[in-house]
Design an enzyme around this catalytic site. Structure first.
Site, mmCIF file in Angstrom:
data_model
loop_
_atom_site.group_PDB
_atom_site.id
_atom_site.type_symbol
_atom_site.label_atom_id
_atom_site.label_comp_id
_atom_site.label_asym_id
_atom_site.label_seq_id
_atom_site.Cartn_x
_atom_site.Cartn_y
_atom_site.Cartn_z
ATOM 1 N N ASP A 13 -21.821 -15.459 25.665
ATOM 2 C CA ASP A 13 -22.617 -14.254 25.937
ATOM 3 C C ASP A 13 -22.363 -13.117 24.951
ATOM 4 O O ASP A 13 -22.426 -11.952 25.300
ATOM 5 C CB ASP A 13 -22.383 -13.764 27.387
ATOM 6 N N LYS A 16 -25.223 -14.597 20.536
ATOM 7 C CA LYS A 16 -25.424 -15.563 19.434
ATOM 8 C C LYS A 16 -26.902 -15.861 19.241
ATOM 9 O O LYS A 16 -27.369 -16.025 18.119
ATOM 10 C CB LYS A 16 -24.739 -16.907 19.745
ATOM 11 N N GLY A 42 -26.997 -20.168 27.913
ATOM 12 C CA GLY A 42 -28.230 -19.419 28.141
ATOM 13 C C GLY A 42 -28.394 -18.431 27.004
ATOM 14 O O GLY A 42 -27.662 -17.457 26.924
ATOM 15 N N HIS A 43 -29.299 -18.717 26.101
ATOM 16 C CA HIS A 43 -29.491 -17.832 24.952
ATOM 17 C C HIS A 43 -30.699 -16.937 25.185
ATOM 18 O O HIS A 43 -31.824 -17.408 25.280
ATOM 19 C CB HIS A 43 -29.668 -18.654 23.672
ATOM 20 N N THR A 44 -30.434 -15.654 25.317
ATOM 21 C CA THR A 44 -31.510 -14.696 25.553
ATOM 22 C C THR A 44 -32.092 -14.250 24.215
ATOM 23 O O THR A 44 -31.362 -13.772 23.352
ATOM 24 C CB THR A 44 -30.979 -13.483 26.342
ATOM 25 N N GLN A 174 -21.636 -21.365 23.995
ATOM 26 C CA GLN A 174 -20.419 -20.817 24.602
ATOM 27 C C GLN A 174 -19.649 -19.990 23.565
ATOM 28 O O GLN A 174 -20.284 -19.362 22.731
ATOM 29 C CB GLN A 174 -19.531 -21.918 25.210
ATOM 30 N N THR A 189 -14.827 -24.741 28.812
ATOM 31 C CA THR A 189 -15.938 -25.666 28.925
ATOM 32 C C THR A 189 -15.474 -27.024 28.386
ATOM 33 O O THR A 189 -14.328 -27.158 27.952
ATOM 34 C CB THR A 189 -17.186 -25.111 28.195
ATOM 35 N N ALA A 246 -27.109 -15.409 32.077
ATOM 36 C CA ALA A 246 -28.490 -15.805 31.757
ATOM 37 C C ALA A 246 -28.832 -17.147 32.411
ATOM 38 O O ALA A 246 -29.992 -17.445 32.665
ATOM 39 C CB ALA A 246 -28.674 -15.901 30.244
ATOM 40 N N THR A 248 -26.931 -18.547 35.316
ATOM 41 C CA THR A 248 -26.667 -18.608 36.754
ATOM 42 C C THR A 248 -26.870 -17.275 37.469
ATOM 43 O O THR A 248 -26.817 -17.230 38.704
ATOM 44 C CB THR A 248 -25.200 -19.041 37.002
ATOM 45 N N GLY A 249 -27.052 -16.194 36.741
ATOM 46 C CA GLY A 249 -27.227 -14.879 37.357
ATOM 47 C C GLY A 249 -25.936 -14.279 37.902
ATOM 48 O O GLY A 249 -25.935 -13.196 38.486
ATOM 49 N N ARG A 252 -20.882 -11.052 35.298
ATOM 50 C CA ARG A 252 -19.811 -11.372 34.340
ATOM 51 C C ARG A 252 -18.662 -10.405 34.556
ATOM 52 O O ARG A 252 -18.887 -9.204 34.715
ATOM 53 C CB ARG A 252 -20.326 -11.227 32.911
ATOM 54 N N LYS A 278 -23.361 -4.534 20.899
ATOM 55 C CA LYS A 278 -23.391 -3.682 22.089
ATOM 56 C C LYS A 278 -22.624 -2.363 21.944
ATOM 57 O O LYS A 278 -22.017 -1.876 22.911
ATOM 58 C CB LYS A 278 -22.916 -4.475 23.320
ATOM 59 N N ASP A 280 -23.994 0.433 21.614
ATOM 60 C CA ASP A 280 -24.709 1.440 22.403
ATOM 61 C C ASP A 280 -24.248 1.436 23.860
ATOM 62 O O ASP A 280 -24.273 2.475 24.529
ATOM 63 C CB ASP A 280 -26.226 1.262 22.298
HETATM 64 P P1 IMP Z 1 -19.238 -25.390 32.247
HETATM 65 O O1 IMP Z 1 -19.432 -25.263 30.785
HETATM 66 O O2 IMP Z 1 -20.488 -25.285 33.037
HETATM 67 O O3 IMP Z 1 -18.418 -26.614 32.580
HETATM 68 O O4 IMP Z 1 -18.346 -24.155 32.722
HETATM 69 C C1 IMP Z 1 -17.013 -23.951 32.260
HETATM 70 C C2 IMP Z 1 -16.721 -22.481 32.061
HETATM 71 O O5 IMP Z 1 -17.465 -22.010 30.941
HETATM 72 C C3 IMP Z 1 -17.117 -21.578 33.229
HETATM 73 O O6 IMP Z 1 -16.201 -20.512 33.287
HETATM 74 C C4 IMP Z 1 -18.501 -21.084 32.817
HETATM 75 O O7 IMP Z 1 -18.853 -19.879 33.422
HETATM 76 C C5 IMP Z 1 -18.311 -20.926 31.331
HETATM 77 N N1 IMP Z 1 -19.556 -21.040 30.546
HETATM 78 C C6 IMP Z 1 -20.203 -22.189 30.215
HETATM 79 N N2 IMP Z 1 -21.280 -21.925 29.472
HETATM 80 C C7 IMP Z 1 -21.310 -20.595 29.319
HETATM 81 C C8 IMP Z 1 -22.178 -19.702 28.592
HETATM 82 O O8 IMP Z 1 -23.144 -20.105 27.935
HETATM 83 N N3 IMP Z 1 -21.874 -18.371 28.670
HETATM 84 C C9 IMP Z 1 -20.804 -17.915 29.355
HETATM 85 N N4 IMP Z 1 -19.953 -18.696 30.030
HETATM 86 C C10 IMP Z 1 -20.211 -20.029 30.007
HETATM 87 MG MG MG Z 2 -25.093 -16.876 27.486
#
Ligand code: IMP
Ligand code: MG
Length: 328
Positions: A13, A16, A42-44, A174, A189, A246, A248-249, A252, A278, A280
């Protein structure tokens, strides 16, 4: 042949997607390649005034650049086709532009099911961990075995090698703070999020030009471990920075920048272009703090804080301070 790499050097987040989108527009790549992760990412992306959140699909498609989901990734056909549909409905051309490496692995319905009840480390529940587990246990399914994906298949040896005009932007998912080896295990991850990971996707290390490390001026983390100090300022920071996942909602967790981690992650990934996002948000917050050598340092101004950060990083690194409102 040439390769640039974009990767996150915090816990994901870092924006990227925004950096990849910007570089795709301006640096004339022949390919954009996602090299790790699955639809946990989740790439916004803001494209021509519209907001998109992509999970699997690399940001190159927005500019008609051949975009590839590499063999280091795991892919959920179900989520992939949902995303394809969304982009097509928005008028983004996918045909002949979007590919999946035939040796990428698949996230199956069983993988997704298996993660639904997961709370131990707070995953995104997208089947990412189970898919990588089965890949390494040699009982996974490769993308080439899935009939519905057949028209997207690509062989990256054939695609990248032997054509000297190849210019690839490698897009990480990630962040290095979530890397399976270098992150805070087990709060990580299941893939490699660092520079080395890009080279496992048919890219030669000899092609490397720039490594764009992406960070924020503060930190966020999503997951089960405790990361945010119990102080109201971080709730304000979360609101101002819109720090909600982005994918799971989930809110953070927020904290001040850890400069030692930043230095370490810049070094371990050979970052030579550093984007710090960020500004700002922290300006609006009005508190300019960071951790360095176990001290919490608070600066009188944003400028002082930025100068301090720059002074602590190697001087052959180009540093770009960026603002969230600069939506490109
Ligand atoms: P997983 O990748 O779904 O197995 O989650 C493992 C850990 O990585 C958890 O703490 C997730 O919240 C975090 N995580 C996985 N993908 C992302 C991402 O794209 N952004 C932020 N955290 C992530
Ligand atoms: Mg993200």
């Amino acid at each position: 042949m040439l390769a640039d790499v974009v990767l996150g050097i915090q816990h994901g987040d870092e924006a990227k997607g925004k950096v990849t989108h910007y570089l795709s527009k301006n640096k004339s790549y022949t390919h954009v390649l996602r090299f790790n992760g699955g639809c946990n990412a989740g790439h916004t992306i803001y494209h021509e005034g519209r907001k998109f959140v992509t999970h699997h699909i690399p940001a190159g498609v927005f500019y008609g650049i051949k975009s590839i989901i590499g063999p280091g990734c795991v892919i959920s056909p179900e989520h992939f086709f949902e995303e394809v549909k969304e982009l097509q409905e928005a008028g983004i051309q996918i045909h002949g532009k979007l590919f999946i490496a035939k040796n990428a692995h698949v996230i199956t319905g069983t993988h997704l099911q298996e993660e639904l009840g997961e709370t131990k480390i707070g995953t995104t529940k997208r089947g990412n961990g189970p898919a990588y587990r089965d890949k390494y246990a040699r009982r996974g399914i490769r993308a080439s075995e899935v009939a519905s994906l057949s028209s997207f298949m690509i062989d990256l040896y054939e695609e990248f090698h032997g054509d000297t005009s190849v210019k690839v932007l490698c897009e990480g998912a990630q962040g290095f703070g979530l890397d399976i080896d270098w992150g805070d295990y087990p709060y990580v991850t299941s893939s490699h999020c660092g520079l080395g990971s890009a080279f496992l996707n048919g890219i030669s290390p000899r092609w490397l030009r720039d490594v764009w490390g992406v960070a924020k001026i503060y930190e966020t983390y999503v997951g089960a471990k405790s990361f945010e100090p119990d102080e109201p300022v971080f709730q304000t920071l979360r609101t101002l920075g819109e720090e909600y996942g982005a994918t799971t909602g989930r809110p953070r967790q927020c904290n001040w920048l850890n400069l030692n981690e930043l230095q370490k992650n810049v070094a371990l990934n050979s970052v030579n272009k550093l984007v710090i996002n960020k500004l700002d948000v922290i300006r609006e917050l009005g508190q300019f703090s960071l951790y360095h050598n176990s001290d919490l340092i608070t600066f009188a101004s944003e400028k002082e804080m930025c100068n301090y950060i720059v002074a602590q990083l190697p001087n052959n690194i180009e540093i770009f301070f960026s603002e969230d409102k600069n939506r490109i």
